[in-house]
Design a protein around this motif. Structure first.
Motif, short mmCIF file in Angstrom:
data_model
loop_
_atom_site.label_atom_id
_atom_site.label_comp_id
_atom_site.label_asym_id
_atom_site.label_seq_id
_atom_site.Cartn_x
_atom_site.Cartn_y
_atom_site.Cartn_z
N ARG A 161 1.05 -1.14 0.00
CA ARG A 161 -0.09 0.13 0.11
C ARG A 161 0.86 1.32 -0.03
O ARG A 161 1.89 1.39 0.75
CB ARG A 161 -0.87 -0.06 1.25
CG ARG A 161 -1.97 -1.22 1.26
CD ARG A 161 -2.95 -1.30 2.20
NE ARG A 161 -3.58 -2.58 2.20
CZ ARG A 161 -4.54 -2.86 1.57
NH1 ARG A 161 -5.28 -1.56 1.00
NH2 ARG A 161 -5.29 -3.85 1.71
N VAL A 162 0.62 2.15 -0.90
CA VAL A 162 1.38 3.34 -1.28
C VAL A 162 0.73 4.40 -1.14
O VAL A 162 -0.30 4.65 -1.67
CB VAL A 162 2.13 3.23 -2.63
CG1 VAL A 162 2.83 4.47 -2.65
CG2 VAL A 162 3.13 2.20 -2.60
N SER A 163 1.12 5.52 -0.27
CA SER A 163 0.34 6.72 -0.14
C SER A 163 0.98 7.67 -1.09
O SER A 163 2.46 8.08 -0.93
CB SER A 163 0.04 7.12 1.10
OG SER A 163 -0.15 8.54 1.20
N ALA A 164 0.63 8.23 -2.06
CA ALA A 164 1.14 9.26 -2.97
C ALA A 164 0.80 10.61 -2.68
O ALA A 164 -0.59 11.01 -2.78
CB ALA A 164 0.95 9.15 -4.43
N VAL A 165 1.62 11.66 -2.07
CA VAL A 165 0.99 12.69 -1.69
C VAL A 165 1.61 13.89 -2.81
O VAL A 165 2.62 14.05 -3.16
CB VAL A 165 1.58 13.35 -0.46
CG1 VAL A 165 1.08 14.73 0.25
CG2 VAL A 165 1.29 12.20 0.68
N THR A 166 0.54 14.94 -3.08
CA THR A 166 0.79 15.52 -4.35
C THR A 166 -0.12 16.76 -3.93
O THR A 166 -0.90 16.87 -3.41
CB THR A 166 0.26 15.02 -5.85
OG1 THR A 166 -1.06 14.76 -5.73
CG2 THR A 166 1.05 13.89 -6.11
N ALA A 167 0.37 17.89 -4.81
CA ALA A 167 -0.41 19.22 -4.55
C ALA A 167 -1.75 19.15 -5.24
O ALA A 167 -2.63 19.74 -4.58
CB ALA A 167 0.57 20.43 -5.27
N VAL A 168 -1.88 18.42 -6.24
CA VAL A 168 -3.13 18.14 -7.23
C VAL A 168 -3.48 16.83 -7.38
O VAL A 168 -2.42 16.08 -7.31
CB VAL A 168 -3.15 19.05 -8.31
CG1 VAL A 168 -3.18 20.58 -8.07
CG2 VAL A 168 -2.15 18.64 -9.47
N ALA A 169 -4.51 16.34 -7.42
CA ALA A 169 -4.92 15.14 -7.64
C ALA A 169 -4.15 14.49 -9.03
O ALA A 169 -4.22 15.17 -9.98
CB ALA A 169 -6.36 14.78 -7.76
N LEU A 170 -3.90 13.18 -8.90
CA LEU A 170 -3.24 12.67 -10.08
C LEU A 170 -4.22 12.32 -10.79
O LEU A 170 -5.34 11.72 -10.79
CB LEU A 170 -2.57 11.38 -9.69
CG LEU A 170 -1.14 11.49 -8.70
CD1 LEU A 170 -0.56 10.06 -8.22
CD2 LEU A 170 -0.03 12.23 -9.47
N LYS A 171 -3.74 12.22 -12.32
CA LYS A 171 -4.88 12.08 -13.21
C LYS A 171 -4.71 10.45 -13.13
O LYS A 171 -3.78 9.71 -12.98
CB LYS A 171 -4.41 12.46 -14.64
CG LYS A 171 -4.43 13.93 -14.71
CD LYS A 171 -3.90 14.64 -15.98
CE LYS A 171 -4.10 16.09 -15.87
NZ LYS A 171 -3.19 16.77 -17.05
N PRO A 172 -5.73 9.66 -13.85
CA PRO A 172 -5.91 8.35 -13.85
C PRO A 172 -4.55 7.80 -14.57
O PRO A 172 -4.00 6.60 -14.04
CB PRO A 172 -7.18 8.06 -14.42
CG PRO A 172 -8.14 9.15 -14.38
CD PRO A 172 -7.17 10.20 -14.15
N GLU A 173 -4.15 8.21 -15.58
CA GLU A 173 -3.07 7.74 -16.39
C GLU A 173 -1.69 7.80 -15.74
O GLU A 173 -0.88 7.00 -15.71
CB GLU A 173 -2.85 8.37 -17.87
CG GLU A 173 -2.49 9.80 -17.84
CD GLU A 173 -4.19 10.41 -18.14
OE1 GLU A 173 -4.04 11.86 -18.10
OE2 GLU A 173 -5.40 10.06 -17.67
N GLN A 174 -1.66 8.95 -14.82
CA GLN A 174 -0.49 9.01 -14.02
C GLN A 174 -0.65 7.96 -12.93
O GLN A 174 0.59 7.62 -12.53
CB GLN A 174 -0.43 10.54 -13.32
CG GLN A 174 -0.34 11.69 -14.32
CD GLN A 174 -0.44 13.01 -13.67
OE1 GLN A 174 -1.23 13.20 -12.93
NE2 GLN A 174 0.44 14.09 -13.87
N GLU A 175 -1.83 7.81 -12.21
CA GLU A 175 -1.79 6.92 -11.26
C GLU A 175 -1.46 5.36 -11.92
O GLU A 175 -0.67 4.72 -11.03
CB GLU A 175 -2.96 6.93 -10.61
CG GLU A 175 -3.58 7.67 -9.54
CD GLU A 175 -4.66 7.75 -8.72
OE1 GLU A 175 -5.24 6.18 -8.87
OE2 GLU A 175 -5.43 8.58 -8.43
N GLN A 176 -1.89 5.16 -13.16
CA GLN A 176 -1.47 3.89 -13.53
C GLN A 176 -0.06 3.64 -13.92
O GLN A 176 0.63 2.78 -13.52
CB GLN A 176 -2.38 3.94 -14.96
CG GLN A 176 -2.07 2.36 -15.49
CD GLN A 176 -3.04 2.25 -16.85
OE1 GLN A 176 -3.84 3.00 -17.21
NE2 GLN A 176 -2.61 0.95 -17.57
N LYS A 177 0.64 4.84 -14.33
CA LYS A 177 2.02 4.72 -14.64
C LYS A 177 2.78 4.66 -13.45
O LYS A 177 3.66 3.97 -13.44
CB LYS A 177 2.45 5.70 -15.34
CG LYS A 177 1.99 6.20 -17.05
CD LYS A 177 2.79 7.18 -17.62
CE LYS A 177 2.03 7.27 -19.14
NZ LYS A 177 2.60 8.50 -19.51
#
Length: 179
Positions: free
Chosen positions: A107-123
């Motif tokens: 389980r990984v938490s990715a903290v970003t300033a704006v939401a990741l786009k679905p394609e970014q999440e997939q990559k």
């Protein structure tokens, strides 16, 4: 995580694993944990000393009999009877940790300033899966304070490639520089 959470969560996991029910019970615990986060008063009710243990267990039966696996319902009753229901979340975390270890899940938490786009999440998920050799469950948490980039938290580790982290490193460097 508390000792109570570790002991009870691991015990439930071992039982579920023996009975080949670990996935079902893991899913039910996750759903309960989310529900209890949304309705914390329910757990407070189960810990109320003005109700007898029998009354509190009856509340559990009325609420969950036929909706949860009997092991999960009995687990809730045990925690309630022992006065440990406040540790339910810790028990779930322990159960999930053991389940993930045995099933190659990270389980990984990715903290970003704006939401990741679905394609970014997939990559990102695919890249982490290649690197770790595990199935990745990615949760994107939004924190405008990171300004940009991404911070990954997993398995007790933190990989920080955010703008705010870089700026902090530059600030530290400048503070240590003698002119």
């Amino acid at each position: 995580m508390t000792e109570v959470g570790n002991v009870y969560g691991e015990s439930l996991y071992e039982l579920a694993k023996e009975e080949a029910l670990s996935q079902t019970i893991c899913q039910q615990l996750a759903a309960l944990q989310q529900s209890f986060r949304q309705e914390p008063d329910f757990l407070r009710l189960l810990g109320t000393p003005s109700l007898t243990k029998a009354e509190r267990c009856q509340i559990l039966d009325d609420s969950f009999r036929g909706k949860l696996h009997p092991y999960v319902l009995n687990f809730l009753k045990i925690l309630t009877e022992k006065g440990y229901v406040r540790y339910f979340s810790d028990c779930c975390d322990s159960f999930t940790r053991h389940y993930d270890e045995d099933n190659g899940i990270l389980r990984v938490s990715a903290v970003t300033a704006v939401a990741l786009k679905p394609e970014q999440e997939q990559k990102l998920t695919e890249k982490l899966a290649r690197i770790t050799g595990k199935e990745i469950i990615l949760h994107n948490r939004i924190d405008p304070a990171v300004l940009g980039g991404v911070r990954l938290d997993y398995d007790g580790q933190r990989l920080d490639d955010t703008v705010s982290h870089r700026m902090e490193a530059i600030r530290d460097l400048l503070n240590k520089t003698v002119l």
